[in-house]
Design an enzyme around this catalytic site. Structure first.
Site, mmCIF file in Angstrom:
data_model
loop_
_atom_site.group_PDB
_atom_site.id
_atom_site.type_symbol
_atom_site.label_atom_id
_atom_site.label_comp_id
_atom_site.label_asym_id
_atom_site.label_seq_id
_atom_site.Cartn_x
_atom_site.Cartn_y
_atom_site.Cartn_z
ATOM 1 N N ARG A 1 85.292 77.193 -0.667
ATOM 2 C CA ARG A 1 84.601 75.906 -0.839
ATOM 3 C C ARG A 1 84.667 75.420 -2.284
ATOM 4 O O ARG A 1 83.750 74.791 -2.787
ATOM 5 C CB ARG A 1 83.152 76.042 -0.365
ATOM 6 C CG ARG A 1 83.052 76.265 1.137
ATOM 7 C CD ARG A 1 81.651 76.600 1.596
ATOM 8 N NE ARG A 1 81.237 77.937 1.156
ATOM 9 C CZ ARG A 1 80.180 78.587 1.633
ATOM 10 N NH1 ARG A 1 79.428 78.019 2.565
ATOM 11 N NH2 ARG A 1 79.866 79.785 1.175
ATOM 12 N N ARG A 2 85.798 75.705 -2.915
ATOM 13 C CA ARG A 2 85.968 75.352 -4.328
ATOM 14 C C ARG A 2 87.240 74.544 -4.562
ATOM 15 O O ARG A 2 87.780 74.541 -5.668
ATOM 16 C CB ARG A 2 86.004 76.631 -5.170
ATOM 17 C CG ARG A 2 84.748 77.489 -5.006
ATOM 18 C CD ARG A 2 84.900 78.835 -5.678
ATOM 19 N NE ARG A 2 83.716 79.671 -5.475
ATOM 20 C CZ ARG A 2 83.609 80.927 -5.892
ATOM 21 N NH1 ARG A 2 84.630 81.497 -6.530
ATOM 22 N NH2 ARG A 2 82.513 81.617 -5.672
ATOM 23 N N CYS B 1 88.289 56.046 -12.682
ATOM 24 C CA CYS B 1 87.371 55.481 -11.681
ATOM 25 C C CYS B 1 87.247 56.438 -10.496
ATOM 26 O O CYS B 1 86.167 56.892 -10.167
ATOM 27 C CB CYS B 1 87.861 54.109 -11.237
ATOM 28 S SG CYS B 1 87.874 52.880 -12.559
ATOM 29 N N SER C 1 83.158 53.825 -9.924
ATOM 30 C CA SER C 1 83.137 52.369 -9.967
ATOM 31 C C SER C 1 84.282 51.840 -9.118
ATOM 32 O O SER C 1 85.383 52.393 -9.152
ATOM 33 C CB SER C 1 83.289 51.911 -11.424
ATOM 34 O OG SER C 1 83.407 50.513 -11.520
ATOM 35 N N ASN C 2 84.018 50.760 -8.365
ATOM 36 C CA ASN C 2 85.073 50.218 -7.507
ATOM 37 C C ASN C 2 84.902 48.720 -7.316
ATOM 38 O O ASN C 2 83.823 48.236 -6.993
ATOM 39 C CB ASN C 2 85.056 50.924 -6.151
ATOM 40 C CG ASN C 2 86.181 50.468 -5.250
ATOM 41 O OD1 ASN C 2 85.948 49.766 -4.277
ATOM 42 N ND2 ASN C 2 87.397 50.863 -5.551
ATOM 43 N N ASP C 3 86.008 48.009 -7.539
ATOM 44 C CA ASP C 3 86.106 46.566 -7.319
ATOM 45 C C ASP C 3 86.347 46.354 -5.827
ATOM 46 O O ASP C 3 87.450 46.554 -5.338
ATOM 47 C CB ASP C 3 87.269 46.039 -8.167
ATOM 48 C CG ASP C 3 87.514 44.555 -8.011
ATOM 49 O OD1 ASP C 3 86.930 43.947 -7.098
ATOM 50 O OD2 ASP C 3 88.298 44.003 -8.796
ATOM 51 N N HIS D 1 81.179 46.852 -6.550
ATOM 52 C CA HIS D 1 80.870 45.541 -7.106
ATOM 53 C C HIS D 1 81.874 44.464 -6.715
ATOM 54 O O HIS D 1 83.000 44.743 -6.301
ATOM 55 C CB HIS D 1 80.779 45.622 -8.639
ATOM 56 C CG HIS D 1 81.973 46.268 -9.276
ATOM 57 N ND1 HIS D 1 82.006 47.612 -9.585
ATOM 58 C CD2 HIS D 1 83.172 45.770 -9.670
ATOM 59 C CE1 HIS D 1 83.166 47.911 -10.144
ATOM 60 N NE2 HIS D 1 83.899 46.801 -10.197
ATOM 61 N N TYR E 1 83.189 40.984 -8.765
ATOM 62 C CA TYR E 1 83.109 40.278 -10.044
ATOM 63 C C TYR E 1 82.659 38.830 -9.848
ATOM 64 O O TYR E 1 82.840 38.243 -8.778
ATOM 65 C CB TYR E 1 84.452 40.337 -10.778
ATOM 66 C CG TYR E 1 84.686 41.667 -11.437
ATOM 67 C CD1 TYR E 1 84.004 42.006 -12.608
ATOM 68 C CD2 TYR E 1 85.555 42.598 -10.883
ATOM 69 C CE1 TYR E 1 84.193 43.231 -13.212
ATOM 70 C CE2 TYR E 1 85.752 43.834 -11.487
ATOM 71 C CZ TYR E 1 85.065 44.143 -12.646
ATOM 72 O OH TYR E 1 85.238 45.366 -13.253
ATOM 73 N N ALA F 1 89.676 41.874 -14.162
ATOM 74 C CA ALA F 1 88.919 42.248 -15.358
ATOM 75 C C ALA F 1 89.582 43.469 -15.983
ATOM 76 O O ALA F 1 89.933 44.421 -15.292
ATOM 77 C CB ALA F 1 87.473 42.552 -14.990
#
Length: 279
Positions: A133-134, A154, A179-181, A219, A221, A278
């Protein structure tokens, strides 16, 4: 409507209705103005690839081949060189993130994979004991971040697990993204890591299983709200797209090429939408 289309529309609606606006945002548009976004936290989705559920929308065309080439650049070439990405793969969208005049994106992505020999270690672990499990790929390297400038990764962590069902071994994967557009990059990131999952499964002659996708900050923009409404208005295509890797079981991970992948039954809604990215 595919599962991916349902999730896509639900996420757009959630961001528009429940999201909050960013503050002190780092990214900027090409004209130099700050690129703020409306976002939600903690977005999760699950796809059973073995049942034909793939994380690609039919509501607009998605460039899959270039996304897969990026994965090969990171995990096969283990490179941060823009020359390699441009000349070998004819992919140019990373050029906007060049660090100074170095011809690289800094000590990021492929450079971190190479530094820690991540892929070879992962394949060795899976060969020695698939049920451990690694089985983790982590691109989050604070030392590398201090050594050079560059966009922080990201999609930074991928975990793998196996299950035996009716005598067959299935490889599951979990992608974690800081983070994701949502409108531009969501399905590109998901599908390129599905491709990585398929490559590892083929290496061992296993089946692809489930793909889990967690995004911390999802998110849209502030210059994309019109496109978001257009996507909500669109009726999805009747196609059922799926990604196929046309190589024999047991094909070495490092021998797989972008041309070996085929996106089957994909007929997305057109026209394509335009986005000012962006940086």
């Amino acid at each position: 409507m595919t599962k991916a289309d349902t999730i896509f529309k639900e996420n757009i609606e959630r961001i528009l209705k429940e999201g909050v606006f960013s503050e002190q945002a780092r990214p900027k548009y090409k004209d130099g103005t700050v690129a703020n976004s409306k976002y939600v936290t903690g977005a999760f989705s699950e796809y059973d690839l073995s049942k034909g559920e793939f994380p690609i929308t039919t509501l607009r065309p998605i460039a899959i081949k270039s996304a897969i080439k990026e994965v090969l650049w990171i995990y096969q070439d283990q490179s941060n060189s823009l020359e390699v990405l441009n000349d070998k793969y004819n992919v140019h969208y990373w050029n906007d993130w060049e660090v100074g005049d170095t011809g690289t994106i800094g000590e990021r992505y492929g450079a971190v994979v190479k530094k820690h020999d991540i892929i070879n270690k992962l394949l060795k672990q899976l060969e020695t004991n698939p049920w451990n499990r690694r089985n983790i790929i982590s691109l989050w390297d604070y030392q590398a971040f201090e050594e050079t400038d560059g966009l922080l990764p990201c999609a930074f962590q991928t975990m793998f697990d196996v299950r035996r069902v009716d005598g067959e071994i299935y490889l599951d994967a979990t992608l974690t993204q800081r983070s994701n557009d949502m409108l531009v990059a969501h399905h590109i990131n998901a599908m390129q890591y599905v491709a990585l999952q398929m490559m590892i499964a083929k290496h061992f002659g296993w089946k692809v299983g489930k793909f889990f996708y967690f995004i911390n900050n999802l998110h849209i923009y502030d210059n994309q709200f019109e496109q978001a409404q257009e996507l909500l208005r669109r009726e999805p295509s009747n196609c059922q797209p799926r990604l196929v890797l046309n190589v024999p079981d047991g094909t070495n991970f490092f021998d797989i090429k972008a041309e070996d992948f085929e996106l089957v039954d994909y007929d997305p809604v057109k026209p394509q939408l335009k986005f000012d990215l962006a940086i």
